[in-house]
Design an enzyme around this catalytic site. Structure first.
Site, PDB file in Angstrom:
ATOM      1  N   GLY A 164       0.687  -1.123  -0.057  1.00 35.98           N
ATOM      2  CA  GLY A 164       0.019   0.089   0.029  1.00 35.98           C
ATOM      3  C   GLY A 164       0.808   1.250  -0.006  1.00 35.98           C
ATOM      4  O   GLY A 164       0.490   2.250   0.537  1.00 35.98           O
ATOM      5  N   GLY A 165       2.095   1.173  -0.686  1.00 31.22           N
ATOM      6  CA  GLY A 165       3.081   2.510  -0.696  1.00 31.22           C
ATOM      7  C   GLY A 165       3.747   2.561   0.425  1.00 31.22           C
ATOM      8  O   GLY A 165       4.693   3.382   0.514  1.00 31.22           O
ATOM      9  N   LYS A 201      11.937  -3.917 -11.128  1.00 35.11           N
ATOM     10  CA  LYS A 201      12.071  -2.831 -12.308  1.00 35.11           C
ATOM     11  C   LYS A 201      11.230  -1.880 -11.856  1.00 35.11           C
ATOM     12  O   LYS A 201       9.928  -2.218 -11.446  1.00 35.11           O
ATOM     13  CB  LYS A 201      11.753  -3.569 -13.606  1.00 35.11           C
ATOM     14  CG  LYS A 201      11.954  -2.647 -14.711  1.00 35.11           C
ATOM     15  CD  LYS A 201      13.183  -2.310 -15.336  1.00 35.11           C
ATOM     16  CE  LYS A 201      13.101  -1.008 -16.489  1.00 35.11           C
ATOM     17  NZ  LYS A 201      14.340  -0.610 -16.394  1.00 35.11           N
ATOM     18  N   HIS A 235      -1.262   7.131  -2.348  1.00 40.68           N
ATOM     19  CA  HIS A 235      -1.833   5.710  -2.278  1.00 40.68           C
ATOM     20  C   HIS A 235      -3.082   5.853  -1.484  1.00 40.68           C
ATOM     21  O   HIS A 235      -3.414   4.774  -1.227  1.00 40.68           O
ATOM     22  CB  HIS A 235      -0.767   4.959  -1.240  1.00 40.68           C
ATOM     23  CG  HIS A 235       0.614   5.073  -1.785  1.00 40.68           C
ATOM     24  ND1 HIS A 235       0.906   4.499  -2.912  1.00 40.68           N
ATOM     25  CD2 HIS A 235       1.604   5.850  -1.349  1.00 40.68           C
ATOM     26  CE1 HIS A 235       2.457   4.784  -3.311  1.00 40.68           C
ATOM     27  NE2 HIS A 235       2.768   5.602  -2.329  1.00 40.68           N
ATOM     28  N   ASN A 289      -4.694  -8.540  -2.279  1.00 39.37           N
ATOM     29  CA  ASN A 289      -5.601  -8.066  -1.019  1.00 39.37           C
ATOM     30  C   ASN A 289      -6.453  -9.211  -0.811  1.00 39.37           C
ATOM     31  O   ASN A 289      -7.078  -9.830  -1.532  1.00 39.37           O
ATOM     32  CB  ASN A 289      -6.234  -6.782  -1.182  1.00 39.37           C
ATOM     33  CG  ASN A 289      -5.140  -5.685  -1.566  1.00 39.37           C
ATOM     34  OD1 ASN A 289      -4.254  -5.481  -1.033  1.00 39.37           O
ATOM     35  ND2 ASN A 289      -5.696  -4.781  -2.486  1.00 39.37           N
ATOM     36  N   ARG A 291      -9.202  -9.184   1.254  1.00 37.90           N
ATOM     37  CA  ARG A 291     -10.151  -8.542   1.835  1.00 37.90           C
ATOM     38  C   ARG A 291     -11.292  -8.087   0.851  1.00 37.90           C
ATOM     39  O   ARG A 291     -11.014  -8.087  -0.476  1.00 37.90           O
ATOM     40  CB  ARG A 291      -9.864  -7.449   2.590  1.00 37.90           C
ATOM     41  CG  ARG A 291      -9.369  -6.221   1.684  1.00 37.90           C
ATOM     42  CD  ARG A 291      -9.112  -4.983   2.753  1.00 37.90           C
ATOM     43  NE  ARG A 291      -8.730  -3.787   1.610  1.00 37.90           N
ATOM     44  CZ  ARG A 291      -7.212  -3.768   1.111  1.00 37.90           C
ATOM     45  NH1 ARG A 291      -6.445  -4.575   1.713  1.00 37.90           N
ATOM     46  NH2 ARG A 291      -7.196  -2.566   0.551  1.00 37.90           N
ATOM     47  N   VAL A 294     -12.678  -1.308  -0.682  1.00 36.28           N
ATOM     48  CA  VAL A 294     -13.688   0.096  -0.564  1.00 36.28           C
ATOM     49  C   VAL A 294     -14.264   0.095  -2.037  1.00 36.28           C
ATOM     50  O   VAL A 294     -15.518   0.324  -2.172  1.00 36.28           O
ATOM     51  CB  VAL A 294     -12.826   1.115  -0.309  1.00 36.28           C
ATOM     52  CG1 VAL A 294     -13.824   2.405  -0.603  1.00 36.28           C
ATOM     53  CG2 VAL A 294     -12.168   1.065   0.938  1.00 36.28           C
TER      54      VAL A 294
HETATM   55  C1  MV4 Z   1       5.758   0.067  -8.078  1.00 36.00           C
HETATM   56  C2  MV4 Z   1       5.892   1.169  -8.985  1.00 36.00           C
HETATM   57  C3  MV4 Z   1       6.625   1.233 -10.017  1.00 36.00           C
HETATM   58  N1  MV4 Z   1       7.337   0.221 -10.177  1.00 36.00           N
HETATM   59  N2  MV4 Z   1       6.505  -1.113  -8.569  1.00 36.00           N
HETATM   60  C4  MV4 Z   1       2.768   1.552  -4.758  1.00 36.00           C
HETATM   61  C5  MV4 Z   1       1.833   1.028  -3.514  1.00 36.00           C
HETATM   62  C6  MV4 Z   1       2.062  -0.449  -3.931  1.00 36.00           C
HETATM   63  N3  MV4 Z   1       0.864  -1.217  -3.817  1.00 36.00           N
HETATM   64  C7  MV4 Z   1       3.051  -0.457  -5.011  1.00 36.00           C
HETATM   65  N4  MV4 Z   1       3.381   0.646  -5.638  1.00 36.00           N
HETATM   66  C8  MV4 Z   1       4.045   0.894  -6.782  1.00 36.00           C
HETATM   67  N5  MV4 Z   1       4.837  -0.024  -6.941  1.00 36.00           N
HETATM   68  C9  MV4 Z   1       7.132  -1.071  -9.379  1.00 36.00           C
HETATM   69  N6  MV4 Z   1       7.972  -1.991 -10.074  1.00 36.00           N
HETATM   70  C10 MV4 Z   1       4.853   2.313  -8.615  1.00 36.00           C
HETATM   71  C11 MV4 Z   1       4.093   2.157  -7.401  1.00 36.00           C
HETATM   72  C12 MV4 Z   1       3.328   3.194  -6.888  1.00 36.00           C
HETATM   73  C13 MV4 Z   1       1.810   3.169  -7.258  1.00 36.00           C
HETATM   74  C14 MV4 Z   1       1.234   1.952  -7.378  1.00 36.00           C
HETATM   75  C15 MV4 Z   1      -0.321   1.884  -7.396  1.00 36.00           C
HETATM   76  C16 MV4 Z   1      -0.804   2.800  -7.246  1.00 36.00           C
HETATM   77  C17 MV4 Z   1      -0.474   4.287  -6.918  1.00 36.00           C
HETATM   78  C18 MV4 Z   1       1.036   4.333  -7.155  1.00 36.00           C
HETATM   79  C19 MV4 Z   1       1.476   5.491  -6.729  1.00 36.00           C
HETATM   80  C20 MV4 Z   1       3.018   5.539  -6.566  1.00 36.00           C
HETATM   81  C21 MV4 Z   1       3.890   4.479  -6.706  1.00 36.00           C
END
Ligand code: MV4
Length: 447
Positions: A164-165, A201, A235, A289, A291, A294
């Site tokens: 979740g960030g 990556k 997030h 997830n 669960r 929302v």
């Molecule tokens: C990442 C990414 C870019 N590349 N993984 C943020 C929350 C977590 N669930 C995973 N996240 C991210 N993983 C890779 N390999 C960018 C994010 C990310 C993000 C992902 C989903 C929704 C919003 C986001 C906001 C910033 C970064």
């Protein structure tokens, strides 16, 4: 089927669960804090039990009080909703030991998916496409540099117990690696009591697309299509839609069936969400997830399947009411999360709602527990309701959403409604042309 279900949550989701129980002839118990004694779901429940003072850790997170409330009322199952104890493996384990049904997957499945490294390895083993990166945890600088050189910079370091960030850091070059690895490990150890990290990556401009799944716990898995949740801030999802404007029916069917088969093979029980980053036509698993989420209503609106009803069926040992061949995606749905916050600063705005007029009419659903005179307590999440709109296609859905937002009046507090008024008139949003960074850029540009 259960005789009595205890709802270990509050707000709109407690009411959502209560509604499903009522339609199924199941008695309900609202387990609530002192701050929620006057909540709508407490009034509508057959029974209510106060489980402690306002602070979540003393009430909605208080496992022993909740189990005691279950035993006092004779409830045979607990629905945890989302947040709070919904993904707490220890809670599921305690209930298993007490002979109370946890409405959700087994504690083992919760544990596996709570560890992001185990989750990713499990996903890969089940044939789900994952982000290229380390095979498990990374401990040595040299190993980290070798993997990063192999997949190419930028890379992202993630905490195994994050999600979740939380506990992530982007690394742009080899020079940054040593410090980034050390810092992420130290922060993860302090925040989660687990300093294991892994490398992926880094994807620069992905969409967040998640697939709704359900398993019967006996080897059958189904998917209910995807939701596009790319519009988020820090997030926190802001607006979600189904279907994703980015996918073709063929892509939906392909990723959906991969997920459905994986969930079946896992022997998974209940509702789940498989989260992907989607970039340049490819899906990359990030998390699962375990669960109800929302944003589940957008899926319900286009499939006409009641996800909470299905959770209750599966948890009680019944079959789901449908199989994959019965699932049809009809039209388009969008959800706006209405928070008691300033629409620009996102500063919480608790207090009394002096006037409440929700929209109505064809294709409009409002999931909320609030009413005129309701006092939003300052102790919890600021979500006060969700506006969900369905249309035969995305254009009709957006037209309906615009007029619904015009009808929606909440007085006495600040809400995020004005933000949605702007978003539904934005050309990129109208075109469905956005990625996970779009909203934060928009907010920075529009001040
Ligand atoms: C990442 C990414 C870019 N590349 N993984 C943020 C929350 C977590 N669930 C995973 N996240 C991210 N993983 C890779 N390999 C960018 C994010 C990310 C993000 C992902 C989903 C929704 C919003 C986001 C906001 C910033 C970064």
């Amino acid at each position: 089927m259960f005789n009595k279900v205890l709802i270990a949550n509050r707000g709109e989701i407690a009411l959502r669960i209560l509604r499903a129980c009522k339609e199924m002839g199941i008695e309900t118990v609202a387990a609530h804090s002192t701050a929620d004694a006057d909540a709508m779901h407490v009034r509508l429940a057959d029974q209510s039990v106060c489980i402690g003072p306002p602070a979540s850790r003393d009430s909605y997170l208080n496992m022993h009080e909740i189990v005691a409330a279950c035993e006092i009322t004779g409830a045979d199952a607990i629905h945890p909703g989302y947040g709070f104890l919904s993904e707490n493996a220890k809670f599921a384990e305690i209930l298993e030991a007490h002979g109370i049904t946890f409405i959700g997957p087994t504690s083992e499945h919760i544990k596996t998916m709570g560890d992001k490294i185990m989750a990713k390895q499990t996903a890969q083993r089940l044939g789900i496409p994952v982000v290229p990166g380390s095979d498990g945890a990374v401990t040595e600088d040299s190993e980290a540099r070798r993997i990063a050189a192999d997949i190419g910079y930028p890379v992202i370091i993630k905490a195994a117990s994050g999600g979740g960030g939380r506990g992530m850091r982007v690394v742009n070059s080899e020079q940054e690696m040593e410090v980034a690895l050390q810092t992420t490990r130290t922060e993860a150890g302090a925040a989660f009591g687990d300093d294991a990290v892994y490398i992926e990556k880094y994807l620069g401009k992905p969409r967040h697309i998640e697939v709704q799944v359900m398993g019967d716990g006996k080897g059958m898995g189904v998917h209910l299509g995807e939701r596009d949740c790319s519009l988020q801030r820090r997030h926190q999802k802001v607006l979600e839609e189904a279907n994703s404007p980015a996918l073709t029916p063929e892509q939906r069917d392909k990723i959906g069936m991969i997920c459905a088969n994986a969930v079946g093979d896992l022997g998974y029980s209940g509702a789940g969400t498989i989260e992907f980053l989607y970039e340049d036509g490819e899906f990359y698993f990030i998390e699962m997830n375990t669960r109800l989420q929302v944003e589940h209503p957008v899926t319900e609106m286009i499939t006409r399947i009641d996800l909470v009803n299905e959770q209750l069926r599966v948890a009680s040992g019944q079959e789901m009411s449908f199989s994959q061949k019965d699932v049809r995606f009809q039209g388009h749905a969008i959800e706006c999360r209405i928070n008691a916050e300033n629409a620009r600063t996102f500063v919480p705005s608790p207090g009394e709602i002096t006037y409440y007029h929700p929209p109505g009419g064809l294709g409009v659903r409002v999931d909320s527990g609030v009413f005129t005179g309701y006092k939003i307590p300052p102790y919890y999440d600021s979500l006060i309701g969700k506006l969900i709109v369905v249309g035969r296609n995305r254009a009709e859905c957006l037209n309906r959403l615009r007029r619904s937002l015009d009808e929606f009046v909440v007085g006495g507090i600040q809400t995020t409604l004005p933000l949605f008024q702007d978003l539904v008139r934005n050309d990129d949003v109208i075109a469905g042309d956005y990625d996970i960074h779009w909203l934060e850029n928009y907010l920075a540009q529009t001040g």
